[in-house]
Design an enzyme around this catalytic site. Structure first.
Site, PDB file in Angstrom:
ATOM      1  N   GLU A  24       0.378   2.102  -9.904  1.00  0.00           N
ATOM      2  CA  GLU A  24      -0.410   3.178  -9.278  1.00  0.00           C
ATOM      3  C   GLU A  24      -0.935   2.746  -7.917  1.00  0.00           C
ATOM      4  O   GLU A  24      -1.362   1.592  -7.750  1.00  0.00           O
ATOM      5  CB  GLU A  24      -1.569   3.527 -10.219  1.00  0.00           C
ATOM      6  CG  GLU A  24      -1.830   4.999 -10.352  1.00  0.00           C
ATOM      7  CD  GLU A  24      -0.654   5.780 -10.908  1.00  0.00           C
ATOM      8  OE1 GLU A  24       0.126   6.335 -10.116  1.00  0.00           O
ATOM      9  OE2 GLU A  24      -0.521   5.835 -12.142  1.00  0.00           O
ATOM     10  N   HIS A  25      -0.897   3.671  -6.975  1.00  0.00           N
ATOM     11  CA  HIS A  25      -1.375   3.419  -5.600  1.00  0.00           C
ATOM     12  C   HIS A  25      -0.617   2.284  -4.934  1.00  0.00           C
ATOM     13  O   HIS A  25      -1.163   1.595  -4.088  1.00  0.00           O
ATOM     14  CB  HIS A  25      -2.885   3.105  -5.595  1.00  0.00           C
ATOM     15  CG  HIS A  25      -3.718   4.353  -5.697  1.00  0.00           C
ATOM     16  ND1 HIS A  25      -4.016   5.131  -4.610  1.00  0.00           N
ATOM     17  CD2 HIS A  25      -4.295   4.953  -6.764  1.00  0.00           C
ATOM     18  CE1 HIS A  25      -4.758   6.159  -4.998  1.00  0.00           C
ATOM     19  NE2 HIS A  25      -4.932   6.085  -6.306  1.00  0.00           N
ATOM     20  N   SER A 115      -4.334  17.700 -11.968  1.00  0.00           N
ATOM     21  CA  SER A 115      -4.613  16.806 -13.089  1.00  0.00           C
ATOM     22  C   SER A 115      -3.855  15.488 -12.978  1.00  0.00           C
ATOM     23  O   SER A 115      -3.743  14.747 -13.947  1.00  0.00           O
ATOM     24  CB  SER A 115      -4.287  17.500 -14.405  1.00  0.00           C
ATOM     25  OG  SER A 115      -2.974  17.968 -14.355  1.00  0.00           O
ATOM     26  N   SER A 118       1.031  15.685 -10.418  1.00  0.00           N
ATOM     27  CA  SER A 118       1.750  16.017  -9.200  1.00  0.00           C
ATOM     28  C   SER A 118       2.207  17.463  -9.079  1.00  0.00           C
ATOM     29  O   SER A 118       3.343  17.747  -8.692  1.00  0.00           O
ATOM     30  CB  SER A 118       2.960  15.069  -9.057  1.00  0.00           C
ATOM     31  OG  SER A 118       3.341  15.069  -7.739  1.00  0.00           O
ATOM     32  N   GLU A 152       2.777  17.043   3.149  1.00  0.00           N
ATOM     33  CA  GLU A 152       1.524  16.539   2.559  1.00  0.00           C
ATOM     34  C   GLU A 152       0.682  15.788   3.592  1.00  0.00           C
ATOM     35  O   GLU A 152      -0.531  15.911   3.626  1.00  0.00           O
ATOM     36  CB  GLU A 152       1.815  15.648   1.340  1.00  0.00           C
ATOM     37  CG  GLU A 152       2.573  16.419   0.257  1.00  0.00           C
ATOM     38  CD  GLU A 152       2.133  16.120  -1.171  1.00  0.00           C
ATOM     39  OE1 GLU A 152       1.012  15.624  -1.357  1.00  0.00           O
ATOM     40  OE2 GLU A 152       2.929  16.385  -2.086  1.00  0.00           O
ATOM     41  N   ASP A 164       6.134  10.612  -6.028  1.00  0.00           N
ATOM     42  CA  ASP A 164       6.203  11.888  -6.739  1.00  0.00           C
ATOM     43  C   ASP A 164       7.491  12.636  -6.384  1.00  0.00           C
ATOM     44  O   ASP A 164       8.191  13.154  -7.253  1.00  0.00           O
ATOM     45  CB  ASP A 164       4.999  12.776  -6.371  1.00  0.00           C
ATOM     46  CG  ASP A 164       3.674  12.064  -6.607  1.00  0.00           C
ATOM     47  OD1 ASP A 164       3.683  11.009  -7.253  1.00  0.00           O
ATOM     48  OD2 ASP A 164       2.638  12.571  -6.148  1.00  0.00           O
ATOM     49  N   TYR A 214      -8.718   9.022  -1.089  1.00  0.00           N
ATOM     50  CA  TYR A 214      -7.323   8.548  -1.137  1.00  0.00           C
ATOM     51  C   TYR A 214      -6.943   7.968   0.224  1.00  0.00           C
ATOM     52  O   TYR A 214      -6.446   6.843   0.323  1.00  0.00           O
ATOM     53  CB  TYR A 214      -6.402   9.727  -1.496  1.00  0.00           C
ATOM     54  CG  TYR A 214      -4.955   9.345  -1.709  1.00  0.00           C
ATOM     55  CD1 TYR A 214      -4.433   9.163  -2.988  1.00  0.00           C
ATOM     56  CD2 TYR A 214      -4.092   9.153  -0.627  1.00  0.00           C
ATOM     57  CE1 TYR A 214      -3.115   8.814  -3.184  1.00  0.00           C
ATOM     58  CE2 TYR A 214      -2.775   8.800  -0.807  1.00  0.00           C
ATOM     59  CZ  TYR A 214      -2.285   8.637  -2.088  1.00  0.00           C
ATOM     60  OH  TYR A 214      -0.968   8.284  -2.286  1.00  0.00           O
TER      61      TYR A 214
HETATM   62  C1  GLA Z   1      -0.677  10.544  -5.759  1.00  0.00           C
HETATM   63  C2  GLA Z   1       0.269  10.394  -4.566  1.00  0.00           C
HETATM   64  C3  GLA Z   1       1.347   9.361  -4.857  1.00  0.00           C
HETATM   65  C4  GLA Z   1       0.757   8.047  -5.371  1.00  0.00           C
HETATM   66  C5  GLA Z   1      -0.234   8.311  -6.494  1.00  0.00           C
HETATM   67  C6  GLA Z   1      -0.950   7.061  -6.918  1.00  0.00           C
HETATM   68  O1  GLA Z   1      -0.002  11.103  -6.835  1.00  0.00           O
HETATM   69  O2  GLA Z   1       0.882  11.625  -4.268  1.00  0.00           O
HETATM   70  O3  GLA Z   1       2.134   9.158  -3.721  1.00  0.00           O
HETATM   71  O4  GLA Z   1       0.170   7.329  -4.316  1.00  0.00           O
HETATM   72  O5  GLA Z   1      -1.222   9.277  -6.115  1.00  0.00           O
HETATM   73  O6  GLA Z   1      -0.075   6.157  -7.465  1.00  0.00           O
END
Ligand code: GLA
Length: 379
Positions: A24-25, A115, A118, A152, A164, A214
């Site tokens: 994640e991230h 949620s 995505s 985005e 995503d 973010y």
């Molecule tokens: C969101 C972003 C992704 C990713 C996640 C965290 O979903 O769209 O690109 O950074 O957060 O993993």
């Protein structure tokens, strides 16, 4: 607003949400991620507009629509769903010139919004794919992914990564994608989790307001990378920095940069270990890494919240659950849980009650399966 039956559409695009097993991230830090497309989808019905320059898009969920002339739309940043459409049209017009004409689109969805699975990328990718197929532009998957990311960044104002969009375009039934976000190389991993399944638990803490947090994380990581590059100028991305180099140079960073960089390096290693564990069906050890990932997201990356922490901690008491962690951008949204299939129903009952007692909020379970990515169905 018309209903779908009266709409007489030409094509239907099914654009799925995604899960991410671990990693994640770290997509925007060039790391490895393990996402997959799921059975919950946004449905987008398209037809050409006979007047040739008017675009009309309606959302059944919001009971709203947007109408604009192709010649008129403007570029501005806000997170309203309509801006995703405007953004896509902006880039497609640039790419295809006069080949893009007026169209109508109706959007329906069984994908929970805000949620962490995505829904926003599913919407953007769905619009791009629909217009690509309606007007037969023949844009490659990679180019469509690139446009989705630009929308985005430049129309919504979230400097998100690429995970995503890749999951949506490359997802395959019962397969997990190992994506290296630096090289953009993919490897499809056969997923055999039986008798376990992935269950999402939606905290119903909406994470939409978190875009500035973010972006803050994105910037902290950029700054950390700049500083490490002074020591190792060959380093191409933060995820490739070793834990040692970060720890040994702690004094270079601000406290936040240090914590973020350490998390990114550790999480990237966890993804690579997880891939091997999943390939060898060692789900018990993989589950432990899910818990470690959550600890990192909570303490070092600081993107969790009390509701997510409660759900993850609660799951630790039950041996039927091998692992649990927050999923997606965080600050709310879902946990992803690796849980024994025949325990799903009783666990949902139990945890929903406890969650309601503690937070006076409803918990929404989302049972998912791993499915093919985005597809177009001609009528
Ligand atoms: C969101 C972003 C992704 C990713 C996640 C965290 O979903 O769209 O690109 O950074 O957060 O993993």
């Amino acid at each position: 607003m018309k209903n779908i039956k009266e709409f007489n559409y030409k094509i239907l695009v099914e654009s799925p949400g995604r899960i991410n097993l671990i990693g994640e991230h770290i997509d925007y830090n060039g790391g490895n991620v393990l996402p997959a497309a799921i059975d919950k989808k946004i449905l987008l019905y398209f037809k050409k507009n006979l007047d040739n320059s008017t675009c009309k898009v309606s959302s059944l969920h919001y009971n709203e629509s947007i109408t604009f002339k192709l010649s008129k739309e403007t570029k501005k940043i806000n997170s309203n769903w309509k801006n995703y459409i405007i953004g896509v049209v902006y880039y497609l017009k640039k790419l295809s010139g006069s080949q893009l004409n007026g169209f109508e689109c109706m959007i329906d969805s069984n994908l929970p919004l805000g949620s962490g699975i995505s829904s926003s990328s599913a919407l953007v990718c769905g619009i791009i794919k629909g217009l690509n197929d309606l007007f037969e532009f023949k844009i490659s998957k990679y180019e469509m992914i690139n446009i989705a990311q630009k929308v985005e960044h430049n129309f919504i104002g979230v400097k998100g990564g690429i995970m995503d969009q890749f999951a949506i375009f490359f997802g395959e039934k019962d397969k997990i994608i190992l994506l290296n976000c630096n090289s953009l190389k993919l490897k499809m991993i056969n997923s055999k989790f039986s008798p376990y399944k992935f269950l999402l638990l939606n905290t119903n803490v909406n994470h939409n307001l978190s875009s500035s947090d973010y972006n803050k994380r994105v910037n902290e990581c950029k700054n950390a990378l700049k500083k490490i590059k002074n020591i190792d100028n060959k380093l191409s991305c933060l995820a490739n920095a070793s834990e040692d180099i970060i720890i040994n140079n702690k004094s270079l960073f601000t406290n936040n940069e240090y914590k973020r960089a350490l998390y990114v390096s550790q999480e990237n290693q966890r993804v690579l270990k997880s891939t091997k564990l999943i390939e060898s069906s060692n789900l018990i050890e993989f589950g432990k890494l899910m818990y470690n990932s959550h600890e990192g997201l909570k303490n070092l990356y600081e993107v969790s919240c009390k509701e997510l922490d409660f759900l993850v901690n609660h799951s630790k008491k039950y041996s039927h659950i091998l692992g649990s962690r927050m999923m997606g951008g965080g600050f709310g949204g879902c946990t992803i849980n690796l849980i024994k299939e025949n325990y799903i129903k009783p666990y949902i009952k139990l945890v929903s009650k406890k969650y309601l007692n503690k937070f006076s909020k409803k918990l929404t379970p989302i049972e998912i399966s791993i499915e093919n990515g985005i597809k177009t169905i001609k009528k």
